[in-house]
Design a protein around this motif. Structure first.
Motif, mmCIF file in Angstrom:
data_model
loop_
_atom_site.group_PDB
_atom_site.id
_atom_site.type_symbol
_atom_site.label_atom_id
_atom_site.label_comp_id
_atom_site.label_asym_id
_atom_site.label_seq_id
_atom_site.Cartn_x
_atom_site.Cartn_y
_atom_site.Cartn_z
ATOM 1 N N GLY A 100 -4.014 7.405 4.298
ATOM 2 C CA GLY A 100 -3.302 8.100 2.815
ATOM 3 C C GLY A 100 -4.104 8.883 2.074
ATOM 4 O O GLY A 100 -5.228 8.864 2.337
ATOM 5 N N THR A 101 -3.631 9.409 0.970
ATOM 6 C CA THR A 101 -4.378 10.522 0.205
ATOM 7 C C THR A 101 -4.170 10.258 -1.101
ATOM 8 O O THR A 101 -3.166 9.751 -1.777
ATOM 9 C CB THR A 101 -3.760 11.821 0.624
ATOM 10 O OG1 THR A 101 -2.672 11.867 -0.006
ATOM 11 C CG2 THR A 101 -4.226 12.327 1.931
ATOM 12 N N GLU A 160 0.752 -1.163 0.141
ATOM 13 C CA GLU A 160 0.084 -0.031 -0.022
ATOM 14 C C GLU A 160 0.915 1.212 0.066
ATOM 15 O O GLU A 160 1.973 1.137 0.666
ATOM 16 C CB GLU A 160 -1.034 0.075 1.226
ATOM 17 C CG GLU A 160 -1.999 -0.966 1.165
ATOM 18 C CD GLU A 160 -2.613 -1.130 2.532
ATOM 19 O OE1 GLU A 160 -2.117 -0.787 3.677
ATOM 20 O OE2 GLU A 160 -3.945 -1.339 2.538
ATOM 21 N N TYR A 161 0.336 2.323 -0.588
ATOM 22 C CA TYR A 161 0.937 3.572 -0.347
ATOM 23 C C TYR A 161 0.596 4.652 0.265
ATOM 24 O O TYR A 161 -0.715 4.721 0.621
ATOM 25 C CB TYR A 161 0.917 4.019 -2.181
ATOM 26 C CG TYR A 161 1.431 3.202 -2.959
ATOM 27 C CD1 TYR A 161 2.876 3.051 -3.297
ATOM 28 C CD2 TYR A 161 0.531 2.290 -3.804
ATOM 29 C CE1 TYR A 161 3.167 2.344 -4.181
ATOM 30 C CE2 TYR A 161 1.103 1.839 -4.867
ATOM 31 C CZ TYR A 161 2.258 1.301 -5.107
ATOM 32 O OH TYR A 161 2.846 0.548 -5.840
ATOM 33 N N ASP A 162 1.302 5.710 0.526
ATOM 34 C CA ASP A 162 0.873 6.645 1.515
ATOM 35 C C ASP A 162 0.117 7.720 0.775
ATOM 36 O O ASP A 162 -0.577 8.274 1.440
ATOM 37 C CB ASP A 162 2.104 7.339 2.303
ATOM 38 C CG ASP A 162 2.742 6.456 3.343
ATOM 39 O OD1 ASP A 162 2.102 5.500 3.903
ATOM 40 O OD2 ASP A 162 3.838 6.608 3.417
ATOM 41 N N ARG A 163 0.736 8.061 -0.526
ATOM 42 C CA ARG A 163 0.115 8.963 -1.353
ATOM 43 C C ARG A 163 -0.017 8.525 -2.781
ATOM 44 O O ARG A 163 0.940 8.038 -3.290
ATOM 45 C CB ARG A 163 0.690 10.275 -1.218
ATOM 46 C CG ARG A 163 1.002 10.829 -0.025
ATOM 47 C CD ARG A 163 1.780 12.311 -0.111
ATOM 48 N NE ARG A 163 1.985 13.089 1.402
ATOM 49 C CZ ARG A 163 2.545 12.464 2.097
ATOM 50 N NH1 ARG A 163 3.690 11.665 2.231
ATOM 51 N NH2 ARG A 163 2.765 13.120 3.447
ATOM 52 N N VAL A 210 -4.097 2.510 -1.769
ATOM 53 C CA VAL A 210 -3.716 3.388 -0.849
ATOM 54 C C VAL A 210 -4.203 3.168 0.455
ATOM 55 O O VAL A 210 -5.289 2.802 0.987
ATOM 56 C CB VAL A 210 -4.283 5.059 -1.124
ATOM 57 C CG1 VAL A 210 -3.766 5.905 -0.266
ATOM 58 C CG2 VAL A 210 -3.802 5.282 -2.548
ATOM 59 N N ARG A 211 -3.192 3.266 1.431
ATOM 60 C CA ARG A 211 -3.761 2.805 3.133
ATOM 61 C C ARG A 211 -4.723 3.644 3.577
ATOM 62 O O ARG A 211 -4.872 4.764 3.092
ATOM 63 C CB ARG A 211 -2.322 2.844 3.864
ATOM 64 C CG ARG A 211 -1.531 4.043 4.090
ATOM 65 C CD ARG A 211 -0.598 4.139 5.145
ATOM 66 N NE ARG A 211 0.085 5.459 5.277
ATOM 67 C CZ ARG A 211 -0.654 6.430 5.980
ATOM 68 N NH1 ARG A 211 -1.769 6.161 6.732
ATOM 69 N NH2 ARG A 211 0.048 7.730 6.174
ATOM 70 N N THR A 219 -8.900 11.538 1.414
ATOM 71 C CA THR A 219 -8.430 11.015 2.227
ATOM 72 C C THR A 219 -8.993 9.586 2.474
ATOM 73 O O THR A 219 -10.208 9.430 2.539
ATOM 74 C CB THR A 219 -8.532 11.375 3.800
ATOM 75 O OG1 THR A 219 -7.619 12.676 3.602
ATOM 76 C CG2 THR A 219 -7.760 10.807 4.832
#
Length: 209
Positions: free
Chosen positions: A38-39, A13-16, A34-35, A57
């Motif tokens: 995250g955004t 998963e990604y933060d952004r 996206v986690r 978000t």
């Protein structure tokens, strides 16, 4: 990788997630990769040419929500989100009535975007002092123009009254003070994508997700 609509699951998963192509709706893969917390930041574009810049978000249940930003940013649109070929324009067909809004309001960027929320399947063009709308899928059409006697007249043809839907949306937006796109927000779930005015419980329109 194509145009990125499927993300990149291998490293999720990604933060952004920051999109550098415009999309009509938020691809499901983006929300899945996206986690929570995250955004997703993405320019959005529709078939009438209206644009908005979403900043969402992620929640823990794979839904996302946020507001559109004040910035005006637009990139090339993802190929699979482009409209179908537009049928030829035909003038003066369908039932005629007076309209309560000046068709030229759709020359305003925010008003065009609001109109697009109401009829996301339609395409728009201008010519000969008239505003034309065409829905290639259903064959629905509308032609709005100034009336020499005063006011404005619209002709509508087909199963969807395109101008009726636009008129309702524009009047709702005007009653709220005609805010910029940043006065709207977007909620994305597994089943729907809903644009809302003011707050999540305000007037809303579904994107064609």
């Amino acid at each position: 990788m194509g145009d990125g609509l499927y993300g990149y699951a291998e490293h999720a998963e990604y933060d952004r997630l920051i999109a550098t192509c415009s999309v009509r709706t938020i691809p499901a893969a983006w929300a899945q990769q996206v986690r929570a917390g995250g955004t997703i930041t993405a320019p959005m574009w529709g078939w009438m040419g209206g644009v908005a810049f979403a900043h969402l978000t992620m929640a823990g249940d794979s839904t996302a929500s946020g507001r559109f930003l004040a910035d005006h940013l637009h990139f090339m649109t993802a190929r699979s989100h482009l409209p179908p070929p537009r049928p030829p324009l035909v003038r003066g067909i369908g039932d005629a009535r007076e309209t309560r809004i000046d068709p030229s309001i759709l020359q305003d960027g925010t008003a065009l975007w609001v109109a697009q929320l109401a009829v996301p399947q339609a395409q728009v063009s201008w010519g000969d002092d008239a505003t034309f709308l065409v829905d290639a899928g259903t064959g629905s059409r509308a032609e709005a123009l100034s009336d020499p006697a005063g006011g404005w007249t619209v002709h509508q043809h087909g199963p969807i009254k395109l101008w009726d839907e636009i008129e309702k949306a524009i009047l709702t937006w005007q009653e709220a003070g005609s805010p910029h796109q940043s006065g709207f927000g977007l909620t994305v779930t597994r089943d729907a994508q809903e644009v809302w005015l003011g707050e999540p419980d305000g007037p809303s329109w579904n994107l064609p997700a």
